[in-house]
Design a protein around this motif. Structure first.
Motif, PDB file in Angstrom:
ATOM      1  N   CYS A  62       7.503   0.841   4.194  1.00 30.12           N
ATOM      2  CA  CYS A  62       6.444   1.698   3.630  1.00 30.12           C
ATOM      3  C   CYS A  62       6.361   3.025   4.381  1.00 30.12           C
ATOM      4  O   CYS A  62       6.332   3.058   5.620  1.00 30.12           O
ATOM      5  N   VAL A  63       6.277   4.128   3.633  1.00 31.85           N
ATOM      6  CA  VAL A  63       6.243   5.461   4.252  1.00 31.85           C
ATOM      7  C   VAL A  63       4.978   5.673   5.080  1.00 31.85           C
ATOM      8  O   VAL A  63       4.945   6.532   5.975  1.00 31.85           O
ATOM      9  N   LEU A  64       3.944   4.886   4.825  1.00 29.30           N
ATOM     10  CA  LEU A  64       2.691   5.058   5.564  1.00 29.30           C
ATOM     11  C   LEU A  64       2.786   4.541   6.995  1.00 29.30           C
ATOM     12  O   LEU A  64       1.875   4.785   7.794  1.00 29.30           O
ATOM     13  N   ASN A  65       3.866   3.838   7.327  1.00 25.80           N
ATOM     14  CA  ASN A  65       4.060   3.402   8.714  1.00 25.80           C
ATOM     15  C   ASN A  65       4.080   4.586   9.676  1.00 25.80           C
ATOM     16  O   ASN A  65       3.720   4.448  10.844  1.00 25.80           O
ATOM     17  N   GLU A  66       4.516   5.745   9.194  1.00 24.09           N
ATOM     18  CA  GLU A  66       4.650   6.911  10.055  1.00 24.09           C
ATOM     19  C   GLU A  66       3.308   7.539  10.408  1.00 24.09           C
ATOM     20  O   GLU A  66       3.190   8.247  11.405  1.00 24.09           O
ATOM     21  N   GLU A  67       2.279   7.318   9.579  1.00 25.36           N
ATOM     22  CA  GLU A  67       0.999   7.998   9.773  1.00 25.36           C
ATOM     23  C   GLU A  67      -0.162   7.053  10.053  1.00 25.36           C
ATOM     24  O   GLU A  67      -1.069   7.385  10.805  1.00 25.36           O
ATOM     25  N   THR A  68      -0.137   5.889   9.431  1.00 29.13           N
ATOM     26  CA  THR A  68      -1.288   4.972   9.555  1.00 29.13           C
ATOM     27  C   THR A  68      -0.770   3.531   9.524  1.00 29.13           C
ATOM     28  O   THR A  68       0.058   3.167  10.341  1.00 29.13           O
ATOM     29  N   THR A  69      -1.243   2.710   8.629  1.00 26.60           N
ATOM     30  CA  THR A  69      -0.749   1.336   8.487  1.00 26.60           C
ATOM     31  C   THR A  69      -0.131   1.176   7.105  1.00 26.60           C
ATOM     32  O   THR A  69      -0.553   1.829   6.146  1.00 26.60           O
TER      33      THR A  69
END
Length: 452
Positions: free
Chosen positions: A92-99
């Motif tokens: 998931c691309v959101l791993n880089e910014e949040t959860t």
């Protein structure tokens, strides 16, 4: 307070309660619905994850369930047992910014809705006049059956157990995967006209030659057998258990109370070993240890399984090799002798080989020993079909999934190992689909794509 068998049943209720409606809506609206989404590529069955999540956000629950189950015929089970942190959620691309988005939980939310509302999600395809026998009703066999039924085949599954579902029905602990979920997936496939003949063992009740003669094609999806022998003194004593059979016993009530207050050791450190240990805790064992001859770095259990076990208070004895099971005067287990190990040079598989430490033998008092050192294979059945294999791993054409007998295809655990990939439920499901497409291409020139 005295614990009864009825009390123990409650210990096997699903540990994860699942998402509430509000949490599912909030989480689905957090998704970015990526174009060319990396989560799809990370899913072995290529579920269109952004699409099924968007359908949840818009309230189209049936559409969401259909989207999931179209790609993965055992998608309700996989929502619970897949290592999502390594697959879709890990990408998931959101791993880089949040959860990351809680993809597994959202997949469960949609499929749970379908189960609760007794949805039938698919219709059989128009008959094409061809017949297929599938040996084994686990994830791979069910997946192949579903796709073949959509393509118009008359499919018969031959299953040795009382009910189909394989590992999902019998081999994964109830507090992670309730049997009712797996059986719903079986019902979805039966709704397509697939006949499932349970309590039927090929090679015993029906000869292999009969399947080869009566059906246009055969799919071998037989999974794995029992835990192999340890090769040590005392392993035939009363109180030495097969982890596979032990877990199965907790999924088929009545649940007994014989482990209350007992000491248990589990030999091995794979997912089945974890299941055996956590089941023992829920059956009232006062102390449960996992013995493994290597270290945590080499264990094959998923990370989330390991964390789950530690939360249950299970002790891990690394670099510990059991050498002998010791009995009391009645022939019942009373202790296990072990020796400490250290890691030496790498094996052929790249893992460092355990070497015994001199003068390090010690003894643990135990009441039960659970063997969980992998599973043996149905070599006799494989040879009954006359198939080439490598220690029970069937040889296939990697593009067509055909065996050395071009009338027989194979998928699932029977082809895992020997460099053929990791034995995950989701991988078996994908292989079942691919077998169906390959079989159909051979008979009808079917192009790449899906059956639905």
């Amino acid at each position: 307070m005295h614990t009864t068998p009825e009390d123990l049943i409650g210990n096997f209720k699903e540990a994860n309660a699942g998402l509430t409606s509000q949490k599912a809506m909030d989480e689905s609206n957090r998704c970015l619905y990526c174009y060319d989404a990396p989560c799809i590529k990370a899913c072995p069955t290529s579920i269109d994850i952004p699409s099924f999540i968007k359908k949840i956000a818009s309230g189209n629950m049936k559409g969401s369930a259909i989207k999931i189950m179209t790609s993965n015929p055992v998608g309700a089970s996989c929502a619970r047992v897949c290592p999502t942190e390594e697959l879709c959620e890990g990408a998931c691309v959101l791993n880089e910014e949040t959860t990351p988005i809680m993809i597994g939980d959202l997949q469960r939310y949609a499929t749970d809705w379908a189960i609760k509302n007794e949805q039938v999600l698919f219709k059989a395809g128009k008959s094409n006049g061809k017949t297929v026998a599938i040996v084994g009703g686990g994830p791979g066999g069910l997946s192949a059956a579903r796709e073949l039924a959509l393509l118009g085949y008359k499919v018969t599954i031959f299953e040795a157990e009382e009910r189909a579902g394989g590992l999902n029905s019998y081999g994964i602990v109830s507090f992670r995967l309730p049997q009712d979920v797996a059986l719903w997936e079986v019902e979805q496939i039966e709704s397509l006209g697939v006949e499932i003949r349970t309590n039927t063992t090929i090679g015993k009740d029906i000869p292999t030659s009969e399947l080869l003669d009566r059906y246009d094609k055969v799919v071998l999806a037989i999974g794995m057998s029992s835990v192999p022998d340890l090769g040590m003194e005392g392993e035939d004593l009363d109180g030495v258990l097969d982890a596979i059979e032990f877990v199965k016993s907790t999924k088929t009530p009545p649940i007994t109370d014989e482990m209350i207050g007992k000491k248990v050791v589990v030999i091995g450190a794979g997912n089945t070993a974890i299941d055996g240990a956590t089941c023992s805790v829920r059956l009232g064992a006062e102390n449960v240890k996992i013995l493994y001859r290597r270290t945590a770095d080499e264990m094959t259990a998923y990370d989330f399984e390991y964390e789950f076990a530690k939360q249950d208070g299970i002790e891990f004895n690394w670099l510990t090799q059991p050498t002998k099971v010791i009995s009391d005067e009645n022939g019942k287990v009373k202790a296990i002798e072990c020796i400490k190990m250290e890691l030496g040079n790498p094996d052929k598989d790249g893992r460092r080989r355990p070497v015994a430490v001199e003068d390090s033998i010690f003894t643990l008092e135990v009441d039960y020993v659970i063997k969980a050192i992998g599973q043996s294979r149905y070599t006799n059945l494989i040879e009954g079909f006359g198939l080439q294999h490598d220690d029970g791993v069937v040889t296939i054409n990697e593009e067509t999934y055909q065996t050395s007998n071009t009338k027989v295809f194979a998928c699932g655990d029977v082809i895992f190992g020997k460099g053929q990939g990791e034995a995950m439920v989701v991988s078996a499901a994908e292989q079942g689909k691919k077998v169906a497409y390959a079989l159909h291409r051979e008979l009808f020139g079917f192009a790449e794509g899906t059956a639905s």
